[in-house]
Design a protein around this motif. Sequence first.
Motif, PDB file in Angstrom:
ATOM      1  N   ASN A  70     -19.399 -29.105  35.361  1.00 30.29           N
ATOM      2  CA  ASN A  70     -18.271 -29.121  36.290  1.00 30.29           C
ATOM      3  C   ASN A  70     -17.260 -28.033  35.968  1.00 30.29           C
ATOM      4  OD1 ASN A  70     -19.188 -31.159  37.806  1.00 30.29           O
ATOM      5  ND2 ASN A  70     -18.052 -32.764  36.733  1.00 30.29           N
ATOM      6  N   LYS A  71     -17.065 -27.832  34.666  1.00 29.61           N
ATOM      7  CA  LYS A  71     -16.108 -26.811  34.244  1.00 29.61           C
ATOM      8  C   LYS A  71     -16.518 -25.460  34.781  1.00 29.61           C
ATOM      9  CE  LYS A  71     -14.060 -27.959  29.864  1.00 29.61           C
ATOM     10  NZ  LYS A  71     -14.327 -27.829  28.446  1.00 29.61           N
ATOM     11  N   LYS A  72     -17.833 -25.185  34.646  1.00 31.47           N
ATOM     12  CA  LYS A  72     -18.332 -23.904  35.088  1.00 31.47           C
ATOM     13  C   LYS A  72     -18.100 -23.727  36.583  1.00 31.47           C
ATOM     14  CE  LYS A  72     -22.658 -22.058  34.869  1.00 31.47           C
ATOM     15  NZ  LYS A  72     -24.048 -22.241  34.475  1.00 31.47           N
ATOM     16  N   ALA A  73     -18.060 -24.867  37.288  1.00 26.80           N
ATOM     17  CA  ALA A  73     -17.956 -24.793  38.735  1.00 26.80           C
ATOM     18  C   ALA A  73     -16.532 -24.559  39.235  1.00 26.80           C
ATOM     19  CB  ALA A  73     -18.525 -26.055  39.359  1.00 26.80           C
ATOM     20  N   VAL A  74     -15.585 -24.372  38.316  1.00 29.94           N
ATOM     21  CA  VAL A  74     -14.241 -24.089  38.796  1.00 29.94           C
ATOM     22  C   VAL A  74     -14.238 -22.725  39.474  1.00 29.94           C
ATOM     23  CG1 VAL A  74     -11.874 -23.593  38.128  1.00 29.94           C
ATOM     24  CG2 VAL A  74     -13.079 -25.510  37.106  1.00 29.94           C
ATOM     25  N   VAL A  75     -13.860 -22.737  40.714  1.00 26.29           N
ATOM     26  CA  VAL A  75     -14.053 -21.553  41.532  1.00 26.29           C
ATOM     27  C   VAL A  75     -12.696 -20.985  41.949  1.00 26.29           C
ATOM     28  CG1 VAL A  75     -14.820 -20.845  43.824  1.00 26.29           C
ATOM     29  CG2 VAL A  75     -16.286 -22.288  42.423  1.00 26.29           C
ATOM     30  N   THR A  76     -12.521 -19.696  41.775  1.00 30.00           N
ATOM     31  CA  THR A  76     -11.263 -19.085  42.187  1.00 30.00           C
ATOM     32  C   THR A  76     -11.456 -18.309  43.492  1.00 30.00           C
ATOM     33  OG1 THR A  76     -11.730 -17.043  40.997  1.00 30.00           O
ATOM     34  CG2 THR A  76     -10.569 -18.767  39.773  1.00 30.00           C
ATOM     35  N   VAL A  77     -10.352 -18.080  44.178  1.00 28.13           N
ATOM     36  CA  VAL A  77     -10.405 -17.308  45.423  1.00 28.13           C
ATOM     37  C   VAL A  77     -10.908 -15.900  45.130  1.00 28.13           C
ATOM     38  CG1 VAL A  77      -9.092 -16.492  47.402  1.00 28.13           C
ATOM     39  CG2 VAL A  77      -8.425 -18.606  46.276  1.00 28.13           C
ATOM     40  N   ILE A 105     -23.368 -36.934  29.439  1.00 26.78           N
ATOM     41  CA  ILE A 105     -22.094 -36.802  30.174  1.00 26.78           C
ATOM     42  C   ILE A 105     -21.361 -35.532  29.755  1.00 26.78           C
ATOM     43  CG2 ILE A 105     -21.756 -39.295  30.602  1.00 26.78           C
ATOM     44  CD1 ILE A 105     -19.246 -38.300  28.434  1.00 26.78           C
ATOM     45  N   LEU A 106     -21.512 -35.135  28.507  1.00 27.71           N
ATOM     46  CA  LEU A 106     -20.850 -33.897  28.071  1.00 27.71           C
ATOM     47  C   LEU A 106     -21.440 -32.701  28.808  1.00 27.71           C
ATOM     48  CD1 LEU A 106     -20.517 -34.607  24.251  1.00 27.71           C
ATOM     49  CD2 LEU A 106     -18.711 -34.638  25.986  1.00 27.71           C
ATOM     50  N   ALA A 107     -22.754 -32.741  29.028  1.00 28.94           N
ATOM     51  CA  ALA A 107     -23.396 -31.653  29.774  1.00 28.94           C
ATOM     52  C   ALA A 107     -22.860 -31.617  31.203  1.00 28.94           C
ATOM     53  CB  ALA A 107     -24.906 -31.834  29.771  1.00 28.94           C
ATOM     54  N   GLU A 108     -22.708 -32.815  31.803  1.00 30.25           N
ATOM     55  CA  GLU A 108     -22.170 -32.858  33.174  1.00 30.25           C
ATOM     56  C   GLU A 108     -20.761 -32.296  33.232  1.00 30.25           C
ATOM     57  OE1 GLU A 108     -22.379 -36.811  34.848  1.00 30.25           O
ATOM     58  OE2 GLU A 108     -24.486 -36.958  34.252  1.00 30.25           O
ATOM     59  N   ILE A 109     -19.962 -32.657  32.220  1.00 30.96           N
ATOM     60  CA  ILE A 109     -18.582 -32.178  32.211  1.00 30.96           C
ATOM     61  C   ILE A 109     -18.552 -30.663  32.112  1.00 30.96           C
ATOM     62  CG2 ILE A 109     -16.455 -32.143  30.869  1.00 30.96           C
ATOM     63  CD1 ILE A 109     -17.100 -35.078  30.153  1.00 30.96           C
ATOM     64  N   ASN A 110     -19.420 -30.114  31.263  1.00 30.47           N
ATOM     65  CA  ASN A 110     -19.462 -28.668  31.129  1.00 30.47           C
ATOM     66  C   ASN A 110     -19.903 -27.993  32.403  1.00 30.47           C
ATOM     67  OD1 ASN A 110     -18.450 -28.001  28.673  1.00 30.47           O
ATOM     68  ND2 ASN A 110     -20.331 -28.595  27.608  1.00 30.47           N
ATOM     69  N   VAL A 132     -14.591 -32.946  23.520  1.00 36.43           N
ATOM     70  CA  VAL A 132     -13.605 -32.836  24.597  1.00 36.43           C
ATOM     71  C   VAL A 132     -12.235 -32.576  23.991  1.00 36.43           C
ATOM     72  CG1 VAL A 132     -12.627 -33.941  26.635  1.00 36.43           C
ATOM     73  CG2 VAL A 132     -14.973 -34.427  25.964  1.00 36.43           C
ATOM     74  N   ASP A 133     -11.851 -31.321  23.947  1.00 30.76           N
ATOM     75  CA  ASP A 133     -10.634 -31.005  23.196  1.00 30.76           C
ATOM     76  C   ASP A 133      -9.524 -30.396  24.045  1.00 30.76           C
ATOM     77  OD1 ASP A 133     -11.766 -28.615  23.739  1.00 30.76           O
ATOM     78  OD2 ASP A 133     -11.850 -27.889  21.678  1.00 30.76           O
ATOM     79  N   ASP A 134      -9.605 -30.480  25.372  1.00 30.97           N
ATOM     80  CA  ASP A 134      -8.540 -29.834  26.155  1.00 30.97           C
ATOM     81  C   ASP A 134      -7.276 -30.683  26.170  1.00 30.97           C
ATOM     82  OD1 ASP A 134     -11.152 -29.842  26.989  1.00 30.97           O
ATOM     83  OD2 ASP A 134     -10.743 -29.335  29.069  1.00 30.97           O
ATOM     84  N   ASN A 135      -7.370 -31.906  26.669  1.00 33.58           N
ATOM     85  CA  ASN A 135      -6.180 -32.754  26.672  1.00 33.58           C
ATOM     86  C   ASN A 135      -6.597 -34.206  26.818  1.00 33.58           C
ATOM     87  OD1 ASN A 135      -6.263 -33.582  29.501  1.00 33.58           O
ATOM     88  ND2 ASN A 135      -5.694 -31.474  29.975  1.00 33.58           N
ATOM     89  N   VAL A 136      -5.612 -35.092  26.761  1.00 31.14           N
ATOM     90  CA  VAL A 136      -5.940 -36.517  26.741  1.00 31.14           C
ATOM     91  C   VAL A 136      -6.477 -36.975  28.096  1.00 31.14           C
ATOM     92  CG1 VAL A 136      -5.099 -38.825  26.214  1.00 31.14           C
ATOM     93  CG2 VAL A 136      -4.135 -36.856  25.028  1.00 31.14           C
ATOM     94  N   ARG A 137      -5.988 -36.365  29.155  1.00 33.23           N
ATOM     95  CA  ARG A 137      -6.473 -36.780  30.474  1.00 33.23           C
ATOM     96  C   ARG A 137      -7.969 -36.509  30.622  1.00 33.23           C
ATOM     97  NH1 ARG A 137      -2.778 -34.620  34.283  1.00 33.23           N
ATOM     98  NH2 ARG A 137      -1.490 -36.438  33.846  1.00 33.23           N
ATOM     99  N   THR A 138      -8.413 -35.328  30.216  1.00 38.56           N
ATOM    100  CA  THR A 138      -9.849 -35.047  30.335  1.00 38.56           C
ATOM    101  C   THR A 138     -10.649 -35.915  29.366  1.00 38.56           C
ATOM    102  OG1 THR A 138      -9.458 -33.146  28.915  1.00 38.56           O
ATOM    103  CG2 THR A 138      -9.770 -32.687  31.224  1.00 38.56           C
ATOM    104  N   LEU A 139     -10.027 -36.227  28.228  1.00 44.30           N
ATOM    105  CA  LEU A 139     -10.698 -37.106  27.271  1.00 44.30           C
ATOM    106  C   LEU A 139     -10.926 -38.486  27.899  1.00 44.30           C
ATOM    107  CD1 LEU A 139     -11.637 -37.216  24.271  1.00 44.30           C
ATOM    108  CD2 LEU A 139      -9.385 -38.141  23.719  1.00 44.30           C
ATOM    109  N   GLU A 140      -9.908 -38.982  28.563  1.00 42.42           N
ATOM    110  CA  GLU A 140     -10.044 -40.276  29.245  1.00 42.42           C
ATOM    111  C   GLU A 140     -11.093 -40.208  30.344  1.00 42.42           C
ATOM    112  OE1 GLU A 140      -5.810 -42.603  28.871  1.00 42.42           O
ATOM    113  OE2 GLU A 140      -6.279 -41.604  30.760  1.00 42.42           O
ATOM    114  N   GLY A 141     -11.097 -39.082  31.054  1.00 39.83           N
ATOM    115  CA  GLY A 141     -12.090 -38.902  32.114  1.00 39.83           C
ATOM    116  C   GLY A 141     -13.500 -38.971  31.536  1.00 39.83           C
ATOM    117  N   ALA A 142     -13.707 -38.323  30.391  1.00 43.80           N
ATOM    118  CA  ALA A 142     -15.023 -38.332  29.745  1.00 43.80           C
ATOM    119  C   ALA A 142     -15.386 -39.759  29.339  1.00 43.80           C
ATOM    120  CB  ALA A 142     -15.010 -37.418  28.520  1.00 43.80           C
TER     121      ALA A 142
END
Length: 459
Positions: free
Chosen positions: A360-367, A353-358, A320-330
């Motif tokens: 979720n990442k994939k599920a970021v949906v744009t307009v 849990i790392l698989a779940e986080i990934n 988990v290398d994006d930022n501290v907030r996501t690290l805490e979430g993990a």
Amino acid sequence: MSENLNPNELWDQISSRLFPQIGPITFDAFVDPLKPIGFTEDNKRLILSVPDDNASAITEKWKTELEMNFVEYATEITGRFIRPDLRTTENTDEKNSFVSAPVTSEQHIPFSQDAGLNPDYTFDKFVVGSGNENARAIAKAVAEGPGKVYNPYLIYGGVGLGKTHLMQAIGNQFAKDNPNARIKYATAEDFLNDFTNSLREGNQDNSNATALFKKTYRSLDMLLVDDIQFWAGKPQVQEEFFNTFNALTKANKQIVMTSDRYPNDIPDLQDRLKSRFEQGITSDIQKPDVQTRVAILRNLQDQNDLDIPNDVLQLIGEAVDDNVRTLEGAFHKFEAKIRFMNKPATIETAKSILAEINANKKAVVTVQRIQDVVATYYMQTVEDMKSSRRQANLVEARHVAIYLTRTMTDKSLPEIGRAFGDRDHSSISHAFNKIEEQVEKESSIKELIQDLAETIKNG
Ligand code: ADP
Ligand code: MG
């Protein structure tokens, strides 16, 4: 952001996530009757009152099932580990403490002490690493000699890297050393709202609201303003802050600010503010390296009384290398697995849990993505979908895309309106309602929506 939620807001967000998960019947019986009352003293539990009728069934349902979901959502929303605390009025102990000292949501909003500081954001809890050691050293110096050496102090860095934490650590330490000091923490948005409210109230009843606003901000010993990039392109509030700034610095009172951009990169930030900021000092916070990330995880482990093997912490820290907030979430996701699902603190659990986080990442949906998928399905162009043409097939495509945008993203109605050729928000909600009705009535539409949503997510 989310860490400042009051009990009602947190409950709203959690229950709106529970709803699709458990369905309307369970929701009406076991979730809807609960009312948020406040947080416990230690801020670790959200107190929910349970009505007397059906209390035991509700409590049972929560114990066996809903508590898990609650913790998971609360963690995602706040980044902290919060459990529900169900209380019935029948429970005499609690009844007494309730009747004599009702817990109003006001009193228990977690971080709304006078100064607006979160007591958890201290130097003690701030892990030092190569990315933040300079910023922390200066923060320490500011806390110990406010108004003297570095004024103003601007902390700069990306999202979730610890700006707010470090800034509040300055306030907390100063408050501890000087219990009578007048300290105020405000987001740039708070400052703007306070200012515009004071103008409005002042105009309405000729009261001294504006004077009061000025007095509040200009008689402080320390002012902490978070996320000043919010003032981009808002000259009026910049003007007001300029005056506040001058009044405070002239009296040698400390100002600390944070921003996710350098002042030079904030659009339309007045030159005179920029040059004022340059009189002080700026330090930046960089992303934490692996070592620091693992140290942060170890810190969380100790604070939460857990015992997690080193190689597991290492694995999560590396991944988990994006930022501290996501690290805490993990970390909290992992914690929830151990505490509530009786999983062992192993590499296996960490991988899950790392698989779940990934996922979720994939599920970021744009307009954009939604528009592309829907347009392709209906064999239309995105441009036509945004236009005002009213051919039936096109109208349906437009409505479906709007419906999906509303359900799959957190965009507001006006934002969706802008993304669909500058439509106003009432036509957006009309489109949404129309499809929603059809989804309820016609299973073919429902299936179509589900298929499109799948495609959008997996794209
Ligand atoms: P920002 O304001 O830069 O977006 P925050 O200060 O809100 O970031 O930090 C996000 C979360 O990460 C907070 O819960 C904070 O306590 C935690 N955090 C950030 N940096 C550190 C650190 N160096 N040590 C411990 N916790 C940290
Ligand atoms: Mg912040």
